[in-house]
Design an enzyme around this catalytic site. Structure first.
Site, PDB file in Angstrom:
ATOM      1  N   CYS A   2       0.861  -1.169   0.000  1.00 44.77           N
ATOM      2  CA  CYS A   2       0.000   0.000   0.000  1.00 44.77           C
ATOM      3  C   CYS A   2       0.901   1.223   0.000  1.00 44.77           C
ATOM      4  O   CYS A   2       2.117   1.099   0.152  1.00 44.77           O
ATOM      5  CB  CYS A   2      -0.875   0.049   1.258  1.00 44.77           C
ATOM      6  SG  CYS A   2      -1.999  -1.352   1.417  1.00 44.77           S
ATOM      7  N   GLY A  30      -1.037   0.885  -4.812  1.00 46.12           N
ATOM      8  CA  GLY A  30      -2.354   0.363  -4.466  1.00 46.12           C
ATOM      9  C   GLY A  30      -3.430   1.048  -5.266  1.00 46.12           C
ATOM     10  O   GLY A  30      -3.431   2.277  -5.379  1.00 46.12           O
ATOM     11  N   ASN A 105       1.059   0.278   5.818  1.00 51.38           N
ATOM     12  CA  ASN A 105       1.597  -0.461   4.675  1.00 51.38           C
ATOM     13  C   ASN A 105       2.370  -1.648   5.230  1.00 51.38           C
ATOM     14  O   ASN A 105       3.284  -1.459   6.038  1.00 51.38           O
ATOM     15  CB  ASN A 105       2.520   0.463   3.861  1.00 51.38           C
ATOM     16  CG  ASN A 105       3.286  -0.252   2.759  1.00 51.38           C
ATOM     17  OD1 ASN A 105       4.369   0.154   2.388  1.00 51.38           O
ATOM     18  ND2 ASN A 105       2.734  -1.337   2.232  1.00 51.38           N
ATOM     19  N   GLY A 106       2.013  -2.857   4.778  1.00 52.06           N
ATOM     20  CA  GLY A 106       2.718  -4.054   5.238  1.00 52.06           C
ATOM     21  C   GLY A 106       1.747  -5.137   5.626  1.00 52.06           C
ATOM     22  O   GLY A 106       0.546  -5.033   5.362  1.00 52.06           O
ATOM     23  N   TYR A 246      11.079  -4.220  -8.325  1.00 52.06           N
ATOM     24  CA  TYR A 246       9.829  -3.996  -9.049  1.00 52.06           C
ATOM     25  C   TYR A 246       8.886  -2.979  -8.399  1.00 52.06           C
ATOM     26  O   TYR A 246       8.288  -2.165  -9.093  1.00 52.06           O
ATOM     27  CB  TYR A 246       9.088  -5.329  -9.190  1.00 52.06           C
ATOM     28  CG  TYR A 246       7.682  -5.218  -9.720  1.00 52.06           C
ATOM     29  CD1 TYR A 246       7.440  -5.027 -11.079  1.00 52.06           C
ATOM     30  CD2 TYR A 246       6.587  -5.296  -8.861  1.00 52.06           C
ATOM     31  CE1 TYR A 246       6.150  -4.906 -11.563  1.00 52.06           C
ATOM     32  CE2 TYR A 246       5.285  -5.181  -9.342  1.00 52.06           C
ATOM     33  CZ  TYR A 246       5.068  -4.988 -10.691  1.00 52.06           C
ATOM     34  OH  TYR A 246       3.795  -4.869 -11.169  1.00 52.06           O
ATOM     35  N   SER A 288       8.867  -1.836 -15.901  1.00 52.73           N
ATOM     36  CA  SER A 288       9.797  -2.149 -14.813  1.00 52.73           C
ATOM     37  C   SER A 288      11.032  -2.923 -15.277  1.00 52.73           C
ATOM     38  O   SER A 288      12.003  -3.022 -14.532  1.00 52.73           O
ATOM     39  CB  SER A 288       9.071  -2.890 -13.693  1.00 52.73           C
ATOM     40  OG  SER A 288       8.194  -3.836 -14.218  1.00 52.73           O
ATOM     41  N   ASP A 350      13.361  -8.690 -18.318  1.00 50.30           N
ATOM     42  CA  ASP A 350      12.208  -8.379 -17.469  1.00 50.30           C
ATOM     43  C   ASP A 350      12.674  -8.323 -16.024  1.00 50.30           C
ATOM     44  O   ASP A 350      13.721  -8.874 -15.678  1.00 50.30           O
ATOM     45  CB  ASP A 350      11.093  -9.420 -17.650  1.00 50.30           C
ATOM     46  CG  ASP A 350       9.722  -8.858 -17.291  1.00 50.30           C
ATOM     47  OD1 ASP A 350       9.653  -7.720 -16.777  1.00 50.30           O
ATOM     48  OD2 ASP A 350       8.716  -9.550 -17.520  1.00 50.30           O
ATOM     49  N   ASP A 351      11.883  -7.664 -15.165  1.00 46.23           N
ATOM     50  CA  ASP A 351      12.324  -7.506 -13.778  1.00 46.23           C
ATOM     51  C   ASP A 351      12.185  -8.786 -12.980  1.00 46.23           C
ATOM     52  O   ASP A 351      13.000  -9.088 -12.116  1.00 46.23           O
ATOM     53  CB  ASP A 351      11.531  -6.372 -13.105  1.00 46.23           C
ATOM     54  CG  ASP A 351      10.042  -6.631 -13.133  1.00 46.23           C
ATOM     55  OD1 ASP A 351       9.520  -7.253 -12.215  1.00 46.23           O
ATOM     56  OD2 ASP A 351       9.387  -6.244 -14.131  1.00 46.23           O
ATOM     57  N   CYS A 387       5.366 -14.198  -0.458  1.00 43.94           N
ATOM     58  CA  CYS A 387       5.733 -13.129   0.484  1.00 43.94           C
ATOM     59  C   CYS A 387       4.717 -13.108   1.625  1.00 43.94           C
ATOM     60  O   CYS A 387       3.520 -13.150   1.382  1.00 43.94           O
ATOM     61  CB  CYS A 387       5.726 -11.773  -0.219  1.00 43.94           C
ATOM     62  SG  CYS A 387       6.024 -10.411   0.920  1.00 43.94           S
ATOM     63  N   CYS A 438      15.670  -8.421   3.137  1.00 45.74           N
ATOM     64  CA  CYS A 438      14.807  -9.584   2.997  1.00 45.74           C
ATOM     65  C   CYS A 438      14.926 -10.103   1.562  1.00 45.74           C
ATOM     66  O   CYS A 438      14.787  -9.338   0.602  1.00 45.74           O
ATOM     67  CB  CYS A 438      13.353  -9.223   3.277  1.00 45.74           C
ATOM     68  SG  CYS A 438      12.239 -10.625   3.070  1.00 45.74           S
TER      69      CYS A 438
HETATM   70  S1  SF4 Z   1      11.840  -9.529  -0.405  1.00 44.57           S
HETATM   71 FE1  SF4 Z   1      10.730 -10.196   1.450  1.00 44.57          FE
HETATM   72  S2  SF4 Z   1       9.293  -8.540   1.890  1.00 44.57           S
HETATM   73 FE2  SF4 Z   1      10.015  -8.258  -0.205  1.00 44.57          FE
HETATM   74  S3  SF4 Z   1       8.522  -9.271  -1.516  1.00 44.57           S
HETATM   75 FE3  SF4 Z   1      10.146 -10.764  -1.094  1.00 44.57          FE
HETATM   76  S4  SF4 Z   1       9.442 -11.881   0.747  1.00 44.57           S
HETATM   77 FE4  SF4 Z   1       8.224 -10.020   0.578  1.00 44.57          FE
END
Ligand code: SF4
Length: 449
Positions: A2, A30, A105-106, A246, A288, A350-351, A387, A438
């Site tokens: 978001c 979003g 957001n999250g 992306y 992208s 592509d991304d 994710c 991450c």
């Molecule tokens: S890097 Fe981590 S937070 Fe980002 S989309 Fe991938 S799993 Fe989700």
């Protein structure tokens, strides 16, 4: 994913117009609903929300007439809770300590557990978003002032949360201790801003002051910024690497890195890992993949051509709600320029590959346009894991790279060759330590706290 935006400054109508403009700049984060909350001249909390894109959901005309000294806004793309007006944000509540509005957001990974516990203690939820958990946790801290109640609430959360909130006439912003989602602070004249991405500061002509740090709570009032901490000590950070690949706009900076520069580097590293010996030209999947393609072309000394044209009025494909609409979206979104492609060996950058449907349809239309060979190069590692932190990547069973090895995936897509970036090259391109990032959707290394 978001987008959130907040502003505080002297009472003037332009503050609400700034929120509208900021949300416009964050529209890519979003498209399901948009909303604004503000304290009016009498100190009452006001809200305007609607479904759809910012221009359809909100009335710019009305907002530009309203006076307020602080406001927050949100554009929503649902990952927790269905797409409906009851889940549109900002959410608000009036409890024993006053009025609160919050936008998030999250994805809070322990929200269900917290919700069950709160319901067992009498809480009644009005939405199905994980965000509402924060308001109920605050309301259960009756003995604490609202800011302390918020800090206590946030310390109980796990997962991803960047938030903006209005509490007692103050603008409050916070970022989870792991730093999953971006959040930046900006300033113009005496007005302070908080936004998901720095591109939203540009549109209101604000200077990018700094990022909100992971685990930081920022309270802004009367032109002053106070910084507090969420009392959680994470073993490591989890800044989302997919934001650079992306999600974020290339004209944004996240945690001191330009998204544009990272995408260029992704393309350069991709050229080193995945060369195309007989490639004659490089083209990017718009939009992208374009910057990665440019990096690839420069690094491999091949010409770069804008040989696929994108219809700008069609949204991003993988965040549309159904497979059928997604597929139609791809077909009406991209069109190749035949005369550039016919009879040539092309390298297409592509991304990422998520479901694989976009790549499959793109390869099909590039063949129909007369490409001799199609070398598909992906400027991120294979997405093999869902994710959990606020991006609507599908279940593993719907992730193309989770269900097929690279050879089978190449055949499924119909390319002559297919090659992905390595996780090490992704980390190297972002230029942050691996313990700061991450990469769970690529390597399955989730937060385990
Ligand atoms: S890097 Fe981590 S937070 Fe980002 S989309 Fe991938 S799993 Fe989700």
């Amino acid at each position: 994913m978001c987008g959130i935006f907040g502003v505080i400054g002297p009472k003037e109508p332009s503050i609400l117009e700034d929120v509208y403009l900021g949300l416009y700049a964050l529209q890519h984060r979003g498209q399901e609903s948009a909303g604004v909350a503000w304290f009016d001249e009498g100190g009452a909390l006001r809200l305007q929300k609607g479904m759809g894109l910012v221009h359809a959901a909100l009335s710019q005309e009305q907002l530009s007439k309203e006076r307020g000294s602080c406001a927050i806004g949100h554009v929503r793309y649902s990952t927790a809770g269905e797409s409906s007006i009851i889940n549109a944000q900002p959410l608000h509540a009036t409890y024993s300590k006053g009025q609160v509005a919050i936008a998030h957001n999250g994805n809070i990974t322990n929200a269900e557990m917290l919700k069950r516990d709160l319901e067992s203690r009498g809480a009644i939820f009005q939405s199905t978003t994980d965000t509402e958990v924060i308001l109920h946790l605050m309301a259960h801290e009756q003995d604490l002032p609202p800011i302390d109640a918020l800090i206590k609430a946030l310390s109980k959360l796990r997962g991803a949360f960047s938030i903006v909130a209005l509490i007692e006439g103050r603008l409050v912003a916070a970022r989870d201790p792991w730093g999953f989602r971006p959040l930046v602070i900006g300033k113009r004249d005496g007005i302070h801003y908080v936004a998901s991405e720095s591109c939203a500061l540009d549109i209101v002509k604000a200077t990018h002051v700094r990022d909100v740090n992971p685990g930081e709570i920022v309270i802004i009032e009367r032109g002053e910024i106070t910084s507090l901490s969420i009392p959680v000590k994470p073993a490591r950070r989890f800044r989302c690497s997919f934001e650079y690949v992306y999600l974020a706009r290339p004209d944004s900076d996240i945690d001191g890195r330009s998204v544009y520069d990272v995408r260029l580097k992704l393309g350069q590293n991709l050229a080193g890992t995945c060369p195309s010996p007989d490639g004659e030209m490089v083209l990017g999947m718009p939009d992208s993949g374009t910057i990665g393609a440019l990096g690839y072309a420069v690094a491999s000394d091949l010409p770069f051509e804008m040989a696929i044209v994108r219809n700008r009025y069609v949204g991003r494909t993988f965040i549309q709600p159904t497979q059928r609409v997604r597929q139609l979206g791809v077909q009406i979104k991209l069109n190749p320029i035949d005369k550039l492609i016919r009879g040539r060996n092309i390298v297409v950058v592509d991304d990422s590959i998520v479901r694989g449907t976009t790549s499959q349809l793109a390869v099909r239309f590039l063949r129909e346009a007369g490409a001799r060979k199609i070398h598909l190069r992906i400027a991120s590692p294979p997405v093999r894991f869902p994710c959990l932190y606020g991006i609507d990547t599908p279940r593993s069973a719907d992730l193309a790279a989770a269900m097929m090895d690279t050879g089978d995936l190449r055949d499924f897509i119909g390319a002559d060759t297919l090659c992905f970036l390595k996780v090490e090259d992704l980390i190297n391109s972002i230029d942050l330590p691996a313990t700061e990032l991450c990469t769970a959707c690529f390597d399955g290394k989730y937060l385990e706290e």
